[in-house]
Design a protein around this motif. Structure first.
Motif, mmCIF file in Angstrom:
data_model
loop_
_atom_site.group_PDB
_atom_site.id
_atom_site.type_symbol
_atom_site.label_atom_id
_atom_site.label_comp_id
_atom_site.label_asym_id
_atom_site.label_seq_id
_atom_site.Cartn_x
_atom_site.Cartn_y
_atom_site.Cartn_z
ATOM 1 N N ALA A 492 0.903 -1.256 0.149
ATOM 2 C CA ALA A 492 0.087 0.083 -0.025
ATOM 3 C C ALA A 492 1.014 1.214 0.174
ATOM 4 C CB ALA A 492 -1.119 0.075 1.228
ATOM 5 N N GLY A 493 0.394 2.285 -0.636
ATOM 6 C CA GLY A 493 1.065 3.644 -0.631
ATOM 7 C C GLY A 493 0.353 4.508 -0.142
ATOM 8 N N LEU A 494 1.023 5.780 0.134
ATOM 9 C CA LEU A 494 0.397 7.013 0.468
ATOM 10 C C LEU A 494 -0.374 7.809 -0.603
ATOM 11 C CD1 LEU A 494 2.862 8.201 3.047
ATOM 12 C CD2 LEU A 494 0.797 6.862 3.641
ATOM 13 N N GLY A 495 -1.706 7.583 -0.778
ATOM 14 C CA GLY A 495 -2.257 8.117 -1.559
ATOM 15 C C GLY A 495 -2.075 7.803 -3.095
ATOM 16 N N THR A 521 -1.929 -4.548 -4.544
ATOM 17 C CA THR A 521 -1.627 -3.110 -4.411
ATOM 18 C C THR A 521 -2.890 -2.450 -3.979
ATOM 19 O OG1 THR A 521 -1.296 -2.594 -6.574
ATOM 20 C CG2 THR A 521 0.634 -3.231 -5.804
ATOM 21 N N GLY A 522 -2.449 -1.353 -3.365
ATOM 22 C CA GLY A 522 -3.463 -0.285 -3.224
ATOM 23 C C GLY A 522 -2.991 0.877 -2.719
ATOM 24 N N GLU A 523 -4.028 1.486 -1.854
ATOM 25 C CA GLU A 523 -3.599 3.146 -1.051
ATOM 26 C C GLU A 523 -4.137 2.640 0.344
ATOM 27 O OE1 GLU A 523 -5.276 6.247 -2.808
ATOM 28 O OE2 GLU A 523 -4.872 5.596 -4.919
ATOM 29 N N ALA A 524 -3.218 3.287 1.221
ATOM 30 C CA ALA A 524 -3.609 3.134 2.569
ATOM 31 C C ALA A 524 -4.613 4.297 3.077
ATOM 32 C CB ALA A 524 -2.532 3.560 3.578
ATOM 33 N N ASP A 525 -5.619 3.989 3.724
ATOM 34 C CA ASP A 525 -6.794 4.800 4.380
ATOM 35 C C ASP A 525 -6.290 5.924 5.209
ATOM 36 O OD1 ASP A 525 -8.975 5.999 5.045
ATOM 37 O OD2 ASP A 525 -9.738 4.364 6.193
ATOM 38 N N PRO A 526 -6.124 7.208 4.576
ATOM 39 C CA PRO A 526 -5.711 8.319 5.363
ATOM 40 C C PRO A 526 -6.490 8.572 6.665
ATOM 41 C CG PRO A 526 -6.855 9.103 3.507
ATOM 42 C CD PRO A 526 -6.712 7.534 3.338
ATOM 43 N N ASP A 527 -7.626 8.192 6.843
ATOM 44 C CA ASP A 527 -8.420 8.522 7.962
ATOM 45 C C ASP A 527 -7.975 7.464 9.211
ATOM 46 O OD1 ASP A 527 -9.727 10.451 6.945
ATOM 47 O OD2 ASP A 527 -11.491 9.021 6.439
ATOM 48 N N ALA A 528 -7.712 6.279 8.585
ATOM 49 C CA ALA A 528 -7.289 5.227 9.732
ATOM 50 C C ALA A 528 -5.835 5.564 10.228
ATOM 51 C CB ALA A 528 -7.332 3.882 9.163
ATOM 52 N N ARG A 554 4.889 15.266 -1.544
ATOM 53 C CA ARG A 554 3.485 15.633 -1.745
ATOM 54 C C ARG A 554 2.629 15.718 -0.714
ATOM 55 N NH1 ARG A 554 2.358 10.969 -3.962
ATOM 56 N NH2 ARG A 554 1.161 10.495 -2.260
ATOM 57 N N GLU A 555 2.822 14.850 0.180
ATOM 58 C CA GLU A 555 1.481 14.901 1.315
ATOM 59 C C GLU A 555 1.999 15.943 2.276
ATOM 60 O OE1 GLU A 555 -1.211 13.410 1.006
ATOM 61 O OE2 GLU A 555 -0.797 12.249 -0.783
ATOM 62 N N ILE A 556 3.053 16.129 2.837
ATOM 63 C CA ILE A 556 3.416 16.996 3.985
ATOM 64 C C ILE A 556 3.913 18.551 3.396
ATOM 65 C CG2 ILE A 556 4.791 17.251 5.903
ATOM 66 C CD1 ILE A 556 3.060 14.601 5.867
ATOM 67 N N ASP A 557 4.694 18.438 2.415
ATOM 68 C CA ASP A 557 5.223 19.682 1.811
ATOM 69 C C ASP A 557 4.197 20.599 1.012
ATOM 70 O OD1 ASP A 557 7.520 19.349 3.526
ATOM 71 O OD2 ASP A 557 8.533 18.748 1.763
ATOM 72 N N HIS A 563 -4.042 15.073 3.508
ATOM 73 C CA HIS A 563 -4.519 13.659 3.607
ATOM 74 C C HIS A 563 -3.730 13.107 4.646
ATOM 75 C CE1 HIS A 563 -6.924 14.647 0.173
ATOM 76 N NE2 HIS A 563 -5.739 15.050 -0.794
ATOM 77 N N TYR A 564 -2.408 13.191 4.602
ATOM 78 C CA TYR A 564 -1.612 12.405 5.832
ATOM 79 C C TYR A 564 -0.916 13.457 6.482
ATOM 80 C CZ TYR A 564 -2.705 8.415 2.637
ATOM 81 O OH TYR A 564 -3.397 7.416 1.744
#
Length: 601
Positions: A492-495, A521-528, A554-557, A563-564
């Motif tokens: 699983a990846g981040l988004g 493969t897939g994406e990790a659930d950001p809410d969880a 991407r997600e932090i900066d 989302h994460y």
């Protein structure tokens, strides 16, 4: 400008270009780069800027040999900017379709896939040829393929305008507008290994052949069986375009068909008109349309895409309106806006489109100084935009991403028309102020639009889309993850679904799909993840969570933890059910178990 002065200027320009290339080559990428613009040394941009400034002035103010040298300098500089990932030794660039195209190329090289089994084998075949002929890695061969396919764009746009008008001013302007690379919008067309976008740069070759065929009426230049050499060029360039991507081929069929319809109506209405004297494009429409139909209709992927488009048109939640609203809301949450994004991404294109639109209207009202034949070509292309715009509307309702691919093709046509339109605007201004004054104003205005256009050739945080630079460390991390991971653990990846890396590293083994993978493969659930529920972030299964520098950037900066969050990622290291199993400077993979007992095993 006197010959001595121009020679000195061009020597300075080409020297600056050479220095820029040397500095860029001497400073290769050593880690993930979110922006090729900020990561490339400032000196490179200073040298490239000087070369472009000289080339813009020369293209507008000079004629003959000096203008040609100016256009050559500008075209080479822009091509160098397009080639920066290869020049600065990127391992690869592109984390979406590009990785799948890398996988298909790898399959061809390994003999697991025949090129003609693909619906668009052009890029992959050229990449394979460069790989074998130059003895370079497949990834680098594909990066060079992008550059090779871009070169016809900066050559044939001004050549087409020269054939239409014969006006040196229009040729120079057309060259400058081509350097803006307006067909790339970073929504659905991208500068990289993206076959649909790569095909756009071949379209001017077909258009040039079409214009040359229509302009040359001599019966002396004939091949056996009375075939015009320009007709043959239309067919050959059309086939090349078809092999790179059929979607742009069907747009060419629509363009040629629109011209055929205009010719038919003109012959019915007029006795003395340039259209009546031109050879018809009836046969070309039929032949190109037949080539497209034969090549695509029997292909399963094409049929699936067509069905998807029809389903999108009748499904309420697929249209573009909902997507725009969603993205606009997300931009607002991170401090941006659609207006700001529009200025960064589309202001140059919008200005050019408005100028072209007003020029076409003025031409139809008889307010320009174009001769009748040149006006005919303006009419051809302008009216062809009607059916092309209709296709855009169909896509916009059904699959918005495809709509922006259509915009890319439309801006190829607008780029050609812009050369004629802006040149006439400058000519009109020179009658109000001096010629040198009008040229100066045009140089500054076009230079500003050129800078704006080149700023968004590649994705970067300035348009809230970090660059998709794939590094050695990322490839190494994914290779270890896919090769040594437990078979029953999905990745699983981040988004971001990491299946594309499976394609790029292992190929698709002949499977013609952009979604298949050899591992789950897939994406990790950001809410969880945000609530610390790492075990529940992937359907409650034991799984691997992959975090790369690209993900963090991407997600932090860029997305500013929309989302994460950084806190949720930091919590991975202290969670009992989480074990870090792979780590390098840019890649980390965590094995996340559904309970502590599984984690201890």
């Amino acid at each position: 400008m006197r010959r001595t002065e121009s020679n000195v200027a061009f020597a300075l320009g080409f020297f600056a270009l050479a220095l820029g290339l040397l500095v860029a080559r001497a400073n290769p990428a050593t880690s993930y780069e979110a922006s090729v613009y900020s990561a490339t040394p400032t000196a490179v941009w200073a040298f490239f800027g000087l070369a472009l400034a000289i080339s813009v002035v020369a293209a507008l103010a000079c004629r003959g040999r000096s203008q040609t040298l100016g256009m050559a300098l500008g075209g080479t500089t822009v091509t160098s900017i397009v080639g920066l990932p290869a020049i600065r030794n990127y391992r690869f660039s592109g984390m979406g379709d590009a990785l799948t195209h890398l996988g298909w190329t790898r399959d061809i090289v390994d003999g697991q896939l025949a090129p003609l089994e693909l619906i668009y084998p052009g890029v992959h075949t050229l990449g394979t040829a460069l790989h074998f002929l130059a003895g370079i890695p497949i990834e680098r061969a594909l990066l060079l393929t992008v550059v090779v396919l871009f070169i016809p764009f900066v050559i044939f746009v001004p050549l087409t305008v020269r054939d239409i008008t014969g006006n040196p001013a229009a040729v120079g302007v057309a060259a400058i507008v081509s350097w803006m690379v307006l067909p790339i919008n970073n929504v659905a067309t991208h500068m990289g290994v993206h076959t649909n976008s790569n095909a756009l740069f071949l379209v001017p070759v077909v258009v040039f052949a079409l214009v040359a065929y229509l302009r040359r009426r001599s019966t002396i230049e004939r091949l056996p069986f009375g075939v015009s050499p320009f007709s043959l060029l239309i067919y050959l360039s059309g086939i090349a375009l078809l092999l790179v991507h059929p979607q742009q081929m069907i747009n060419v069929v629509v363009l040629v068909g629109a011209i055929a319809c205009i010719q038919f109506l003109a012959r019915w209405r007029f006795d003395d008109h340039p259209v009546v004297k031109q050879p018809t494009t009836y046969a070309h429409t039929v032949v190109l349309g037949a080539l497209f139909a034969i090549w695509t209709v029997s292909n399963e992927r094409f049929r699936t895409a067509a069905v998807g488009l029809l389903e999108g048109m009748v499904t309420a939640d697929v249209g573009a309106g909902a997507e725009v609203d969603q993205r606009g809301s997300s931009l607002t949450e991170i401090g941006g806006s659609l207006g700001e994004l529009f200025v960064a991404m589309f202001l140059d294109a919008a200005v050019i489109a408005v100028i072209v639109g007003l020029f076409v209207l003025a031409t139809w009202l008889g307010l320009t100084r174009l001769d009748r034949e040149a006006s005919t070509f303006v009419t051809y292309f302008a009216l062809a935009l009607v059916p092309l715009g209709g296709i855009f509307l169909i896509y916009f309702v059904g699959t918005p991403t495809m709509a922006f691919r259509q915009v890319g093709f439309i801006f190829v046509i607008l780029t050609i028309l812009a050369g004629i339109a802006v040149a006439h605007l400058v000519g009109g201004a020179s009658r109000v102020i001096t010629r040198s004054g009008a040229t100066t104003v045009a140089s500054v205005a076009l230079g500003a639009l050129l800078v704006l256009g080149l700023m968004t050739v590649y994705a970067s945080p300035i348009i809230y889309n970090p660059g998709q630079h794939v590094t050695d460390q990322q490839f190494s991390g994914y290779e270890s993850a896919l090769e040594h991971g437990a078979e029953d653990y999905p990745h699983a990846g981040l988004g971001y679904d990491p299946f594309r890396y499976d394609h790029g590293l292992n190929g698709l083994e002949g499977e013609e799909t952009l979604s298949g993978a050899t591992v789950a493969t897939g994406e990790a659930d950001p809410d969880a993840l945000e609530t610390g529920n790492y075990t529940g972030a992937y359907h409650g299964f034991d799984y691997y969570l992959i975090v790369t520098d690209y993900d963090v950037t991407r997600e932090i900066d860029v997305y500013q933890e929309l989302h994460y969050s950084a806190e949720s990622l930091e919590g991975l290291d202290s969670e009992p059910t989480v074990n870090k199993v792979i780590s390098n400077d840019e890649f980390e993979m965590y094995a996340i178990a559904s309970d502590e007992e599984d984690a201890d095993e």
